[in-house]
Design a protein around this motif. Structure first.
Motif, PDB file in Angstrom:
ATOM      1  N   LYS A  19       0.963  -1.104  -0.075  1.00 29.60           N
ATOM      2  CA  LYS A  19      -0.064   0.031  -0.107  1.00 29.60           C
ATOM      3  C   LYS A  19       0.917   1.306  -0.025  1.00 29.60           C
ATOM      4  CE  LYS A  19      -2.257  -1.255   3.548  1.00 29.60           C
ATOM      5  NZ  LYS A  19      -3.124  -1.003   4.836  1.00 29.60           N
ATOM      6  N   ASN A  20       2.032   1.045   0.687  1.00 24.08           N
ATOM      7  CA  ASN A  20       2.844   2.353   0.766  1.00 24.08           C
ATOM      8  C   ASN A  20       3.340   2.858  -0.615  1.00 24.08           C
ATOM      9  OD1 ASN A  20       2.492   2.681   3.461  1.00 24.08           O
ATOM     10  ND2 ASN A  20       4.502   2.040   4.197  1.00 24.08           N
ATOM     11  N   GLU A  21       3.961   1.893  -1.291  1.00 28.53           N
ATOM     12  CA  GLU A  21       4.351   1.884  -2.655  1.00 28.53           C
ATOM     13  C   GLU A  21       3.382   2.280  -3.622  1.00 28.53           C
ATOM     14  OE1 GLU A  21       5.371  -0.362  -0.876  1.00 28.53           O
ATOM     15  OE2 GLU A  21       7.556  -0.183  -0.724  1.00 28.53           O
ATOM     16  N   SER A  22       1.928   2.160  -3.260  1.00 28.16           N
ATOM     17  CA  SER A  22       0.657   2.692  -4.058  1.00 28.16           C
ATOM     18  C   SER A  22       0.247   3.938  -3.774  1.00 28.16           C
ATOM     19  CB  SER A  22      -0.240   1.532  -4.003  1.00 28.16           C
ATOM     20  OG  SER A  22       0.224   0.341  -4.282  1.00 28.16           O
ATOM     21  N   SER A  23       0.967   4.825  -2.813  1.00 26.49           N
ATOM     22  CA  SER A  23       0.448   6.072  -2.693  1.00 26.49           C
ATOM     23  C   SER A  23       0.092   6.891  -3.613  1.00 26.49           C
ATOM     24  CB  SER A  23       1.261   6.790  -1.426  1.00 26.49           C
ATOM     25  OG  SER A  23       1.254   5.846  -0.384  1.00 26.49           O
ATOM     26  N   ILE A  24      -0.797   7.792  -3.751  1.00 31.84           N
ATOM     27  CA  ILE A  24      -1.055   9.032  -4.536  1.00 31.84           C
ATOM     28  C   ILE A  24       0.374   9.750  -4.510  1.00 31.84           C
ATOM     29  CG2 ILE A  24      -2.522  10.533  -5.473  1.00 31.84           C
ATOM     30  CD1 ILE A  24      -4.809   8.984  -4.742  1.00 31.84           C
ATOM     31  N   VAL A  25       1.019   9.885  -5.557  1.00 30.37           N
ATOM     32  CA  VAL A  25       1.855  11.437  -5.471  1.00 30.37           C
ATOM     33  C   VAL A  25       1.490  12.437  -6.520  1.00 30.37           C
ATOM     34  CG1 VAL A  25       4.434  11.786  -5.720  1.00 30.37           C
ATOM     35  CG2 VAL A  25       3.729   9.383  -4.917  1.00 30.37           C
ATOM     36  N   MET A  26       1.198  13.486  -6.017  1.00 33.24           N
ATOM     37  CA  MET A  26       0.737  14.402  -6.777  1.00 33.24           C
ATOM     38  C   MET A  26       1.454  15.863  -6.490  1.00 33.24           C
ATOM     39  SD  MET A  26      -3.364  16.057  -7.261  1.00 33.24           S
ATOM     40  CE  MET A  26      -3.821  14.331  -7.545  1.00 33.24           C
ATOM     41  N   ASN A  27       1.671  16.507  -7.650  1.00 33.72           N
ATOM     42  CA  ASN A  27       2.403  17.896  -7.672  1.00 33.72           C
ATOM     43  C   ASN A  27       1.222  18.895  -8.024  1.00 33.72           C
ATOM     44  OD1 ASN A  27       3.989  20.153  -7.362  1.00 33.72           O
ATOM     45  ND2 ASN A  27       5.931  19.275  -8.615  1.00 33.72           N
ATOM     46  N   MET A  28       0.789  19.612  -7.020  1.00 36.24           N
ATOM     47  CA  MET A  28      -0.229  20.641  -7.093  1.00 36.24           C
ATOM     48  C   MET A  28       0.159  21.899  -7.316  1.00 36.24           C
ATOM     49  SD  MET A  28      -3.040  19.519  -4.139  1.00 36.24           S
ATOM     50  CE  MET A  28      -3.773  18.018  -4.149  1.00 36.24           C
ATOM     51  N   ARG A  29      -0.411  22.613  -8.306  1.00 35.56           N
ATOM     52  CA  ARG A  29       0.031  24.058  -8.426  1.00 35.56           C
ATOM     53  C   ARG A  29      -1.211  25.069  -8.004  1.00 35.56           C
ATOM     54  NH1 ARG A  29       2.867  20.867 -11.497  1.00 35.56           N
ATOM     55  NH2 ARG A  29       4.932  21.202 -12.295  1.00 35.56           N
ATOM     56  N   LEU A  30      -0.955  25.700  -7.133  1.00 41.89           N
ATOM     57  CA  LEU A  30      -2.161  26.418  -6.575  1.00 41.89           C
ATOM     58  C   LEU A  30      -1.789  28.041  -7.142  1.00 41.89           C
ATOM     59  CD1 LEU A  30      -1.811  24.724  -2.954  1.00 41.89           C
ATOM     60  CD2 LEU A  30      -3.160  24.255  -4.994  1.00 41.89           C
ATOM     61  N   SER A  31      -2.365  28.919  -7.539  1.00 40.41           N
ATOM     62  CA  SER A  31      -2.325  30.124  -7.988  1.00 40.41           C
ATOM     63  C   SER A  31      -3.251  31.201  -7.037  1.00 40.41           C
ATOM     64  CB  SER A  31      -2.908  30.370  -9.445  1.00 40.41           C
ATOM     65  OG  SER A  31      -2.382  29.627 -10.336  1.00 40.41           O
ATOM     66  N   PRO A  32      -2.381  31.988  -6.739  1.00 38.76           N
ATOM     67  CA  PRO A  32      -3.225  33.352  -5.969  1.00 38.76           C
ATOM     68  C   PRO A  32      -4.361  34.021  -6.412  1.00 38.76           C
ATOM     69  CG  PRO A  32      -0.974  33.969  -6.334  1.00 38.76           C
ATOM     70  CD  PRO A  32      -1.243  32.699  -7.063  1.00 38.76           C
ATOM     71  N   GLN A  33      -4.183  34.191  -7.778  1.00 38.82           N
ATOM     72  CA  GLN A  33      -5.319  34.663  -8.515  1.00 38.82           C
ATOM     73  C   GLN A  33      -5.278  34.218  -9.901  1.00 38.82           C
ATOM     74  OE1 GLN A  33      -4.259  38.989  -8.286  1.00 38.82           O
ATOM     75  NE2 GLN A  33      -2.316  38.526  -9.166  1.00 38.82           N
ATOM     76  N   ALA A  34      -6.366  34.476 -10.446  1.00 39.05           N
ATOM     77  CA  ALA A  34      -6.411  33.778 -11.928  1.00 39.05           C
ATOM     78  C   ALA A  34      -5.470  34.772 -12.879  1.00 39.05           C
ATOM     79  CB  ALA A  34      -7.827  34.182 -12.509  1.00 39.05           C
ATOM     80  N   GLY A  35      -4.934  33.769 -13.833  1.00 39.69           N
ATOM     81  CA  GLY A  35      -3.757  34.604 -14.586  1.00 39.69           C
ATOM     82  C   GLY A  35      -2.431  34.721 -13.890  1.00 39.69           C
ATOM     83  N   SER A  36      -2.208  34.245 -12.700  1.00 42.64           N
ATOM     84  CA  SER A  36      -0.773  34.469 -12.103  1.00 42.64           C
ATOM     85  C   SER A  36       0.003  33.395 -12.744  1.00 42.64           C
ATOM     86  CB  SER A  36      -1.002  33.610 -10.609  1.00 42.64           C
ATOM     87  OG  SER A  36       0.067  33.814  -9.984  1.00 42.64           O
ATOM     88  N   LEU A  37       1.513  34.036 -12.885  1.00 45.59           N
ATOM     89  CA  LEU A  37       2.576  33.261 -13.316  1.00 45.59           C
ATOM     90  C   LEU A  37       3.422  32.792 -12.563  1.00 45.59           C
ATOM     91  CD1 LEU A  37       3.366  35.946 -16.401  1.00 45.59           C
ATOM     92  CD2 LEU A  37       1.813  33.930 -16.530  1.00 45.59           C
ATOM     93  N   ASN A  38       2.970  32.979 -11.132  1.00 49.22           N
ATOM     94  CA  ASN A  38       3.926  32.361 -10.200  1.00 49.22           C
ATOM     95  C   ASN A  38       3.081  31.555  -9.342  1.00 49.22           C
ATOM     96  OD1 ASN A  38       5.963  31.904  -8.675  1.00 49.22           O
ATOM     97  ND2 ASN A  38       5.974  33.894  -7.533  1.00 49.22           N
ATOM     98  N   PRO A  39       2.451  30.346  -9.875  1.00 47.08           N
ATOM     99  CA  PRO A  39       1.773  29.479  -8.780  1.00 47.08           C
ATOM    100  C   PRO A  39       2.802  28.893  -7.614  1.00 47.08           C
ATOM    101  CG  PRO A  39       2.256  28.562 -10.853  1.00 47.08           C
ATOM    102  CD  PRO A  39       2.683  29.814 -11.081  1.00 47.08           C
ATOM    103  N   VAL A  40       2.043  28.439  -6.537  1.00 46.04           N
ATOM    104  CA  VAL A  40       2.772  27.765  -5.503  1.00 46.04           C
ATOM    105  C   VAL A  40       2.831  26.092  -5.935  1.00 46.04           C
ATOM    106  CG1 VAL A  40       2.667  26.774  -3.336  1.00 46.04           C
ATOM    107  CG2 VAL A  40       2.745  29.392  -3.690  1.00 46.04           C
ATOM    108  N   HIS A  41       3.783  25.657  -5.942  1.00 46.80           N
ATOM    109  CA  HIS A  41       3.982  24.085  -6.098  1.00 46.80           C
ATOM    110  C   HIS A  41       3.793  23.341  -4.926  1.00 46.80           C
ATOM    111  CE1 HIS A  41       5.403  26.135  -9.721  1.00 46.80           C
ATOM    112  NE2 HIS A  41       5.544  25.079 -10.575  1.00 46.80           N
TER     113      HIS A  41
END
Length: 393
Positions: free
Chosen positions: A215-237
């Motif tokens: 189960k550990n090796e089957s964990s979901i691994v995801m890189n999310m990009r979160l923008s502070p506002q629409a159209g932002s060119l500098n999202p947080v990863h």
């Protein structure tokens, strides 16, 4: 709304709330570990259930809800308290008794679940009751979609990763494959979120490996990009990896070493609660200081952007033989953030606080850390600091 990322103090476990910067404050909860001991007023276990409810909005039937609940994998320290604190079932069947209760069960509008975390189990990796309940709810939602080919709030599901032998071939409309990026949340496109699914993936090319994966090796691994506002060119990863161990991180580096930006992050939640098993094939308890780090796994987890923050959701990290959390793993993460002028923190250091929170400003270039208790009025904020990634004092 301001985008926020909240890590709850749940000991060696994970519970993270991501709040988007849209007008609705879309809420994504990743894992939950609500311990029964928190219900005892004589016990000092943080009441993270109360802290979570205080952060959630109510729907038009006055029920608290999250837009998404993602289970990284079905260990008790990632799904504990699910059955007690969340409504599992058709939303129309939500009991009237709950509506008049101080601890109303939380509606989950959309589930994100991997089929592999339930298939890769063995006699040594049985499912706890909360994991069984999640599995049943995920299957109910898949059946609902198959019968209707659409779903409303409370019945939606996205499948994270393909299953083997074509078992998910007829679920393409609700399937995200490893390596794909998606921006759909609860049936709608979001301009403030994108997630790249990195794992799990079936390894049918290696039958022995497929059989050995836990189960550990089957964990979901995801890189999310979160923008502070629409159209932002500098999202947080934000890079999340559940309890993924060294084999997965080694394979991810092998796959993306020519595209390291795929693994880059401003904020990393250490996999498996700062365990040495995510960085090495050598047991810390057996080899101690002679344990060798796996260089490829270290590179995969070392793609920190300038000013990056690494958080361990764990007990306090002591210089002892425990694993997790492991002092040797902490040293590796300390080196990673030192190289980018970043910061390492541990939820176990919060003492009487229920959570640690990062706030992303509208510019996307400044963040501040908030440590607080269930009462919002009691929260305290540190001074904001500039960053290229997420920075703290």
């Amino acid at each position: 709304m301001t985008a926020k990322i909240t890590f709850f103090q749940v000991g060696n476990g994970d519970m993270t709330l991501v709040r988007l910067a849209d007008v609705r404050g879309t809420a994504i909860l990743i894992d939950t570990h609500i311990r029964a001991s928190a219900d005892d007023p004589q016990d000092d276990t943080p009441d993270v259930a109360k802290a979570l409810r205080n952060k959630l909005k109510l729907d038009n039937k006055h029920r608290p809800f999250v837009d998404v609940f993602m289970l990284s994998h079905p260990d008790q320290d990632h799904c504990g308290g699910l059955s007690k604190h969340f409504w599992l079932g058709h939303p129309d069947d939500y009991p009237d008794d709950d509506l008049h209760h101080s601890k109303k069960r939380i509606i989950i509008r959309e589930l994100w679940s991997s089929p592999l975390i339930f298939r890769r189990r063995s006699k040594n990796h049985v499912l706890c009751k909360d994991a069984q309940a999640f599995d049943a709810e995920a299957r109910r939602r898949v059946r609902y979609w198959q019968a209707n080919h659409f779903a409303f709030d409370g019945n939606r599901i996205l499948i994270m990763g393909e299953d083997a032998d074509g078992k998910t071939d007829n679920l393409q409309a609700i399937l995200v494959k490893a390596g794909e990026t998606f921006s759909r949340i609860n049936g709608e496109y979001s301009s403030l979120f994108s997630g790249m699914l990195l794992a799990p993936a079936p390894h049918e090319d290696d039958e022995n490996l497929e059989d050995a994966l836990s189960k550990n090796e089957s964990s979901i691994v995801m890189n999310m990009r979160l923008s502070p506002q629409a159209g932002s060119l500098n999202p947080v990863h934000l890079l999340m990896g559940g309890d993924a161990e060294v084999l997965i991180w080694e394979r991810l580096w092998e796959r993306y070493k020519d595209q390291p930006e795929v693994l880059q992050y401003d904020l990393l939640l250490t996999p498996h609660h700062c365990s040495w098993h995510s960085l090495s094939y050598h047991s810390w308890s057996q080899y101690g200081e002679n344990a060798r780090v796996n260089e490829d796994a270290r590179k995969a987890l070392g793609q920190a952007r300038a000013g990056a923050t690494i958080i361990s959701s764990s007990k306090q990290i002591l210089d002892d033989e425990n694993d997790p959390p492991c002092i040797r793993a902490k040293r590796e993460y300390d080196e990673i953030v030192d190289d980018v002028d970043g910061w390492f923190g541990c939820t176990g250091d919060l003492k009487d606080k229920e959570f640690i929170e990062f706030e992303i400003t509208q510019s996307g270039t400044i963040a501040r850390v908030v440590a607080g208790v269930a009462s919002a009025a009691a929260s305290t904020a540190a001074a904001a600091v500039p960053r290229a990634g997420l920075g703290v004092q």
